[in-house]
Design an enzyme around this catalytic site. Structure first.
Site, PDB file in Angstrom:
ATOM      1  N   SER A 194       0.681  -1.196   0.175  1.00  0.00           N
ATOM      2  CA  SER A 194      -0.079  -0.046   0.033  1.00  0.00           C
ATOM      3  C   SER A 194       0.799   1.123   0.172  1.00  0.00           C
ATOM      4  O   SER A 194       1.546   1.429  -0.761  1.00  0.00           O
ATOM      5  CB  SER A 194      -1.026   0.056   1.306  1.00  0.00           C
ATOM      6  OG  SER A 194      -1.993   0.872   1.110  1.00  0.00           O
ATOM      7  N   GLU A 307      -9.370  -5.410  -4.007  1.00  0.00           N
ATOM      8  CA  GLU A 307      -8.547  -4.320  -3.668  1.00  0.00           C
ATOM      9  C   GLU A 307      -9.593  -2.952  -3.255  1.00  0.00           C
ATOM     10  O   GLU A 307      -9.273  -2.000  -2.394  1.00  0.00           O
ATOM     11  CB  GLU A 307      -7.505  -3.714  -4.467  1.00  0.00           C
ATOM     12  CG  GLU A 307      -6.249  -4.543  -4.588  1.00  0.00           C
ATOM     13  CD  GLU A 307      -5.223  -4.365  -3.624  1.00  0.00           C
ATOM     14  OE1 GLU A 307      -5.566  -3.759  -2.542  1.00  0.00           O
ATOM     15  OE2 GLU A 307      -4.283  -4.876  -3.750  1.00  0.00           O
ATOM     16  N   HIS A 399      -7.789  -5.644   0.539  1.00  0.00           N
ATOM     17  CA  HIS A 399      -6.338  -4.802   0.549  1.00  0.00           C
ATOM     18  C   HIS A 399      -5.654  -5.102   1.832  1.00  0.00           C
ATOM     19  O   HIS A 399      -6.248  -5.064   3.001  1.00  0.00           O
ATOM     20  CB  HIS A 399      -6.797  -3.385   0.521  1.00  0.00           C
ATOM     21  CG  HIS A 399      -5.600  -2.521   0.422  1.00  0.00           C
ATOM     22  ND1 HIS A 399      -4.802  -2.289  -0.628  1.00  0.00           N
ATOM     23  CD2 HIS A 399      -5.259  -1.470   1.503  1.00  0.00           C
ATOM     24  CE1 HIS A 399      -4.012  -1.320  -0.115  1.00  0.00           C
ATOM     25  NE2 HIS A 399      -3.998  -0.773   0.718  1.00  0.00           N
TER      26      HIS A 399
END
Length: 501
Positions: A194, A307, A399
């Site tokens: 990320s 995601e 995610h």
């Protein structure tokens, strides 16, 4: 427990760490001077050497942040907070002979939350595979990313990305000291997820990071543009006005309490992207990759099957994005539906389109940039959900869900330690093996990673990707031209917007 065998000599002084079974661990090692007082919003400064043996047995304080938010989304309790947060942690096998590959982890959290000592990032399982693991804290939020006219040119150059400068300082520390821990300074893999992945990309584009690492792993990096310098300066001025400092000086800005920033909300909060236009990022990161001017090195890059989960958390209306496309006639909804056959309903279509535009396309962009440099690129798509979690994650891997598989910590951290099955644990071990194999073997000549299936790199003329998990089931499969038509379209859209900017 402390043990004399953990004593190491760094350039700054002696350290003693902990013994954890067959692994040695050193926590809270300073890699830069505390960035406090007159050192706030400055490049990290050298550590003052110490006398005697410094204990390195507990994790340091983290950069100021929202603790509740970090515990919910960032991987656990970040512990105490302090502006004095520039410390790193090292895991190494107790038995060290030849210099070992080094893996340096940059945590995620939107550049506003996270810490190197969080439970999912425990380096023990990777170190057992014969690598030296480094995790670190860097300045977050406005303490790490800030621009204001009063601070311009203080350093003789423009600096806004202090958090990225911290990461660069940690990499320099690795170059200077990692041999004392058994690591090979000439084989350093930088990896992150990320905002950590976005940091890896930024350092691959930064002239200040050249030569400090040799391989890169980019997990769930995102395509959000860097913040323009002018926007950042204007935001800095508005922030100063918020603190009743309309004619702020550098000194008055540095007198704002360190804990006053993290709780700020819109329009004074920080976006999850670095600032472009300083000495760290002279050019937008995406422009650098579009032009294939990134530092040449082997790269492993990928993202997860759901995601868009993180976008929904931040208030993005996934179905609303499709309605917006329909209203504005951007991209052409007919073309979108052609590219997503069988996907029914605006919610699911929005979930997949937003995922691919914001995350999946980045791997395709990086692959093509790598091919132009004749550098290998291993791509993946992570779609494994633990067996007990199929109802919780009906759309695939969220995610961040791959992180405890990469570190092989799935069976040791809550809540997964309470429900994982032997199949889940075996799968996590295989994922971690691939990552370590990349750190150990990846090179321009060595383009196959060994594991349950042979994972070939996408070298020039080849578009290949490893499916990690097959519709929530154990399995690995190499695919050619994965989502090629979608990703080629979204790349063109991204380049068009860049040219408009």
């Amino acid at each position: 427990m402390q043990n004399a065998s953990t004593r190491v000599e760094t350039l700054q002084g002696s350290l003693s760490g902990r013994v954890d079974e067959d692994i040695h661990l050193w926590c809270g090692i300073p890699y830069a001077a505390p960035p406090v007082g007159p050192l706030r919003w400055r490049a990290p400064q050298p550590v003052i050497p110490w006398q005697g043996i410094r204990p390195a047995e507990t994790f340091s304080a983290s950069s100021w942040q929202n603790s509740e938010y970090c515990q919910e989304l960032g991987g656990g309790d970040p512990g105490l907070f302090s502006e004095d947060c520039l410390y790193l942690n090292v895991w190494a096998p107790a038995e060290r002979h030849a210099p070992l590959p080094v893996m340096v982890w940059l945590h995620g959290g939107g550049f506003t939350i996270g810490a190197g000592g969080l439970p999912p990032y425990d380096g023990k399982a990777l170190a057992r595979r014969g690598v030296v693991v480094v995790t670190l804290n860097y300045r977050l939020g406005h303490l790490g990313f800030f621009a204001h006219p009063a601070l311009e040119e203080e350093e003789g150059e423009r600096l806004y990305n202090f958090g990225l400068m911290d990461q660069i300082a940690a990499l320099r520390w690795v170059q200077d000291n990692i041999a004392a821990f058994g690591g090979d300074r000439d084989n350093v893999t930088l990896f992150g997820e990320s905002a950590g992945a976005r940091s890896v990309l930024s350092l691959m584009a930064s002239p200040k990071a050249k030569g400090l690492f040799h391989k890169a792993i980019i997990q769930s990096g995102y395509t959000l543009p860097d913040m323009p310098r002018e926007t950042a300066l204007a935001r800095g001025e508005r922030l100063a006005e918020h603190f009743n400092l309309p004619d702020a000086s550098a000194q008055s800005l540095r007198e704002i309490p360190a804990d006053a920033f993290w709780s700020l909300t819109a329009p004074h909060n920080l976006g999850p992207a670095p600032i472009v236009g300083d000495a760290v990022l002279p050019q937008p990161m995406l422009d650098v990759f579009f032009a294939a001017k990134q530092h040449p090195m082997p790269v492993l890059v990928g993202s997860n099957s759901d995601e868009a989960s993180v976008m929904a958390v931040f208030g993005v209306d996934l179905a609303g994005e499709i309605r917006k496309l329909r209203r504005e006639r951007r991209l052409g909804l007919g073309l979108i539906k052609l590219l997503y056959p069988g996907v029914k309903g605006d919610e699911e279509l929005g979930r997949q389109v937003c995922r691919d535009m914001a995350f999946t396309t980045l791997g395709y962009v990086v692959m093509q940039a790598q091919q132009r440099l004749n550098q290998p690129c291993w791509r993946y798509w992570f779609d494994y959900v633990a067996e007990a979690e199929h109802d919780t994650y009906p759309h695939g891997a969220w995610h961040g869900n791959e992180v405890p598989y990469v570190f092989d910590t799935l069976g040791h951290i809550p809540p997964s330690c309470d429900y994982v099955t032997p199949r889940d644990l075996a799968f996590a071990a295989q994922v971690a093996d691939y990552w370590v194999n990349f750190a150990r073997h990846a090179s321009a000549e060595h383009t196959i990673l060994t594991g349950p299936v042979r994972w070939p790199a996408s070298v020039r003329g080849r578009d290949r990707l490893l499916r990690i998990g097959l519709h929530k089931h154990v399995g690995f499969r190499v695919e050619n031209r994965f989502m090629r038509a979608r990703l080629a379209l979204f790349k063109r859209v991204m380049k068009h917007h860049v040219s408009l900017d």
